[in-house]
Design an enzyme around this catalytic site. Sequence first.
Site, short mmCIF file in Angstrom:
data_model
loop_
_atom_site.label_atom_id
_atom_site.label_comp_id
_atom_site.label_asym_id
_atom_site.label_seq_id
_atom_site.Cartn_x
_atom_site.Cartn_y
_atom_site.Cartn_z
N SER A 109 57.83 -33.61 -32.15
CA SER A 109 56.75 -33.99 -30.90
C SER A 109 55.76 -32.93 -30.40
CB SER A 109 57.08 -34.67 -29.43
OG SER A 109 56.32 -35.54 -29.11
N THR A 159 48.67 -37.66 -34.63
CA THR A 159 48.92 -38.98 -34.29
C THR A 159 47.15 -38.65 -32.83
OG1 THR A 159 51.38 -38.71 -32.54
CG2 THR A 159 49.59 -40.60 -32.14
#
Length: 356
Positions: A109, A159
Amino acid sequence: MDEPQLLNVWDYERAAEEHLDPGAFGYFAGGANDEWTMRENRAAFERWVLRPRMLVDVSDTTAATTVLGTEVSLPVLVAPTAFQRMAHPEGELAMARGVAAAGTVMCLSTIATATIEEVATAAPDGARWFQLYWSTDRGVVQDMVDRAAAEGYRAIVLTVDLPELGRRERDLRTGFEIPENVPVPAFLALAERAGVKPTDINWLVDNSLTWRDLEWLRSVSLLPLLVKGILTAEDALLAIEAGAEGVVVSNHGGRQLDGVAASLDALPEVVDAVGDRAVVLMDGGIRRGSDVVKALALGAQAVLAGRAPIWGLAVAGAEGVQRLLELLREEVELALALCGCASPAEVTRAHVARAA
């Protein structure tokens, strides 16, 4: 809870809840608003049944497959999850080691508690992708993409379903905040440049982005690009037109817009639209090997799991991650064999049907 009692993902989740404080567990376990979409992610798997075929040679069954040119031991990759040092003191470093030992891909992430370089060093032989939140500072975006490429990350996962942070009421009830002793390198770097508090996630992403901006990203990176957060055929096609090599059918684990379709329910629409022009992956609700086989039958090349590896991390660090993924691999192999499939490549749409 002793290791022999941890027989499946659900066992690991219960054990993780015992290990974590309520705020951290709620952050990882919770969803948006009423958590309807999060529950639907699980319920969707109950709307499909497997159609096993008999008298097929499955004497040499394997869960191994290839995703974006990377060989993996099972069609389950580890989804990007933020703030992993809230689950275990070693956070993403332990996750990287566990995932590498299990032989699959870890997706790091942007808002990790370890740097791009630290994760690469922790598991130098592991396969890894980098998940990108696109900030308003393109210099920062390019820096992260360049560093990922330099450290051997094999894909960028953009994302796109978080222009604003979803309303996560579990976090509001527990008063959840990122602990001061949990470092978030991307937060700190961006906060310093933007002159804002590093505790506010909403400024981390640029909510003015459009599909045209992906052309710039394609121009500054040669890594394969996957667009994560796709729920419609229309957006899947736009992602491909913008140069993406793949899409991830995802509703962010039910953590963003409550009331959208379960990822598994959205999967066939995206697969039918994309055809063989791009890789289609999905995440959301994966708890069993049979879930994975159902997703494969509906057209996913592989799935990503986020919460499940976090439970393994919370319980036993790298070893917990490895063991949990190995449990899933054993379940996938068994489900494949019982369906009459010697490998993930042999799973077809004919192996599932709508439940009565």
